[in-house]
Design an enzyme around this catalytic site. Structure first.
Site: not given
Length: 267
Positions: A49, A60
Site C-alpha cells: 500500500e 494519518d
C-alpha cells in the site's frame, strides 16, 4: 480475480491471512522509498500500500504525517508516484495499491490517473475520503482499466452504507478497526470483529482490517476473523528509526502473525 484478490487467495491457500503493508512514497527520499517497498515484498508482505504525500492528511497519525510532510518538503511530485510504482512492480510481483486522498486524483484527472497507474503496473486505489455514491467517475475508470477500487467501512457505517461499499469495492474492503486516525494502539477495538461480520452479511467480500495494528499478536487476532491485516505506522517508524535493515526485520516479525490463525469467514 484481480491481482489483489489473487494475492489474498494465495495467502489463504497457504493457511494464513494476507499482510498488507503501507509506506509513503518519497520518504525519506524517492529511491529509498522504492527500496523500502521492495523490502516489504521480500519479507512477507502480500500487498503493498503506497501513499503519495498530501498536504491535508485527515486520516494519518503523527508518524505518517511526519514522514509525508518530509517527503513534500523534499520536493515530491505526482510523477514520482508513477516512477515509484513502475520501479517496484518491475522488481516484485506483489501487487501495489495506491492509498490516496481524492483531491490529487481529481486535480490530475481521473482517467489520466487511472491510465498512468495502470501503465506503471499499479493494481488500484484505496480512497479513504470518497464514498462510492460520489465516486462514479472513478468507478467507471476502474472498470475500464481493471484497476481495483478499495473503499472504506467504519464501525459507524449504516447497513445501507455497507451494502453500497460491498457492492462497489473490488480487491477488498478496507475495514477500519476503530474510529480515529492511524497509529498504534495497545488493544484493537472489538468493533472490528463486529464490522467484519456485518460486511460478510452484506455480501461475499474480502475484508482487511487496518488502523492500530502494530504487532504480530494483533495480526494473529485479526486473522481469526478477517482476510488480512493492514500495518502502516509500525513500518514507517522502523524505516525512520533504523532504515532498510530495521524495516526488513520488523516486517519479518510482523509476518509471523499471519500464520498464527487461518482466516475464518463468519457468515
Amino acid at each position: 480475480m484481480s491481482r489483489v484478490e489473487q494475492a489474498i487467495a494465495a495467502a489463504h491457500d497457504s493457511g494464513r491471512s494476507a499482510f498488507v503493508g503501507y509506506l509513503p512514497v518519497g520518504y525519506p527520499d524517492l529511491e529509498t522509498s522504492i527500496q523500502a517497498a521492495i523490502t516489504l515484498a521480500e519479507n512477507g508482505v502480500d500487498i503493498i500500500e503506497l501513499g503519495p504525500p498530501y498536504s491535508d492528511p485527515v486520516m494519518d497519525g503523527a508518524v505518517i504525517q511526519e514522514a509525508t510532510t518530509a517527503a513534500l518538503a523534499n520536493g515530491f511530485k505526482m510523477k514520482d508516484l508513477f516512477t515509484a510504482v513502475r520501479a517496484i512492480t518491475a522488481a516484485t510481483d506483489v501487487p501495489v495499491l495506491v492509498m490516496t486522498y481524492w483531491n490529487p486524483v481529481f486535480q490530475y484527472g481521473v482517467d489520466r490517473y487511472a491510465d498512468d497507474l495502470l501503465a506503471a503496473g499499479g493494481a488500484g486505489l484505496i480512497t479513504p475520503d470518497i464514498t462510492p455514491d460520489v465516486a462514479g467517475e472513478w468507478i467507471a475508470a476502474s472498470e475500464r482499466t481493471g484497476l481495483d477500487r478499495v473503499f472504506l467501512a467504519a464501525p459507524t457505517s449504516t447497513d445501507e452504507r455497507l451494502d453500497l461499499v460491498v457492492s462497489s469495492s473490488t480487491g477488498f474492503v478496507y475495514t477500519v478497526s476503530t474510529m480515529g486516525i492511524t497509529g498504534e494502539r495497545t488493544e484493537l477495538d472489538r468493533a472490528a470483529r463486529t464490522l467484519v461480520r456485518r460486511l460478510r452479511e452484506h455480501g461475499d467480500i474480502r475484508a482487511c482490517v487496518g488502523i492500530g495494528i502494530s504487532t504480530a499478536e494483533q495480526i494473529a487476532g485479526v486473522s481469526e476473523y478477517a482476510d488480512g491485516a493492514i500495518v502502516g505506522t509500525a513500518l514507517v517508524r522502523a524505516l525512520r528509526d533504523g532504515g532498510i535493515p530495521a524495516l526488513a526485520e520488523v516486517t519479518r516479525n510482523l509476518a509471523v502473525g499471519t500464520s498464527s490463525a487461518r482466516p475464518v469467514h463468519e457468515n
